[in-house]
Design an enzyme around this catalytic site. Structure first.
Site, PDB file in Angstrom:
ATOM      1  N   HIS A   1       0.810  -1.216   0.000  1.00  0.00           N
ATOM      2  CA  HIS A   1       0.000   0.000   0.000  1.00  0.00           C
ATOM      3  C   HIS A   1       0.851   1.277   0.000  1.00  0.00           C
ATOM      4  CE1 HIS A   1      -3.891  -1.896   0.279  1.00  0.00           C
ATOM      5  NE2 HIS A   1      -3.500  -2.634   1.306  1.00  0.00           N
TER       6      HIS A   1
ATOM      7  N   HIS B   1      -1.058  -8.717   9.475  1.00  0.00           N
ATOM      8  CA  HIS B   1      -1.696  -8.049  10.617  1.00  0.00           C
ATOM      9  C   HIS B   1      -1.956  -8.986  11.795  1.00  0.00           C
ATOM     10  CE1 HIS B   1      -3.467  -4.406   8.195  1.00  0.00           C
ATOM     11  NE2 HIS B   1      -2.263  -4.777   7.783  1.00  0.00           N
TER      12      HIS B   1
END
Length: 270
Positions: free
Chosen positions: A68, A177
């Site tokens: 990202h 994550h």
């Protein structure tokens, strides 16, 4: 030197945990250098200039990216003006850099950002890129080498450890994550497959659970949203390095309720 690493800071809740606790952790853990992964820091997607300065004020020395990295247009200028890295295995000519050397208490520390292949954007071979940059750093006489491997597949992260464990100080995984419990020191290299996110812990990988559930139930797309209010967590690994070799490592979790725990000490493999 003692290095702290915080992986995948997700949105406003993640930044709030960093602002609240990073200074305290730098002091209590006697950290000489702190690294964080910024790629989800601005509402889950990329990094804005405002949020970059906010995080550096909170206590980071350098931050790494991932898939990202490019989500905010302003990142191209920030990569040139701030100590921000993007994966080193993007093709030649892409803005920014994937490695930076810092001086810490008279010793040189190289921080390297690499992105994996599986389920990730198109990049050059991460293993060839890693081998080449480590060759180059060794020729420069840099003993302390820290790698953030941003990858979906744990197999890629483990393979990088097997390939470089006698040549680098630490390899930490980011991107999924979800923190893993495999913190280890293997032949002087600290390793964990994923540090885990810093942000909301009571939903789906830091974002509101409604859209992920709808996508899994229907296959239809939807926009992920980071909640403004949630139960949060900060996850950090602390690695003590001497003469380029990791000698101790531990995982720390800090909860929004104020609880701080040492979640895991590294198993030492020889």
């Amino acid at each position: 030197m003692k290095i702290g690493f915080i992986g995948d800071i997700v949105g406003r809740p993640g930044r709030a945990m960093v602002r609240r606790y990073l200074s305290q952790l730098r002091q209590s853990e006697e950290l000489d250098f702190v690294i964080g992964n910024y790629e989800n820091a601005s509402h889950g997607f990329g990094l804005t200039e405002k949020n970059a300065h906010e995080l550096f004020r909170a206590g980071f020395d350098v931050m790494t990216g991932g898939n990202h990295t490019w989500d905010k247009k302003e990142i191209k200028g920030l990569l040139e003006s701030l100590p921000l890295l993007r994966p080193i295995n993007y093709p030649d000519g892409v803005p920014g850099r994937g490695v930076q050397i810092f001086e810490v208490h008279g010793e040189r520390l190289a921080v390297v950002n690499i992105m994996g292949h599986f389920a990730m954007p198109m990049v050059d071979n991460p293993f060839i890129a890693a081998s080449r940059i480590v060759d180059s750093l060794e020729k420069e006489g840099v003993d302390h080498i820290f790698i953030d491997m941003h990858a979906e597949a744990t197999s890629e992260k483990r393979a990088l450890l097997m390939m470089l464990r006698e040549r680098v100080s630490a390899i930490v995984g980011t991107h999924t994550h979800v923190g893993t419990d495999d913190l280890v020191i293997d032949r002087g290299c600290a390793y964990v497959s994923d540090v885990g996110l810093t942000g909301c812990r009571d939903n789906v990988i830091g974002v509101d659970s409604k859209v992920p559930i709808e996508r899994f139930m229907t296959g239809l797309p939807g926009r992920f949203d980071v909640p403004d209010k949630c139960k949060s967590i900060l996850q950090m690994v602390v690695i003590h390095i001497e003469s380029g070799r990791a000698i101790h490592a531990k995982k720390i979790r800090v909860y929004s309720e104020g609880d701080i725990e040492t979640a895991l000490h590294a198993r030492i493999e020889e």
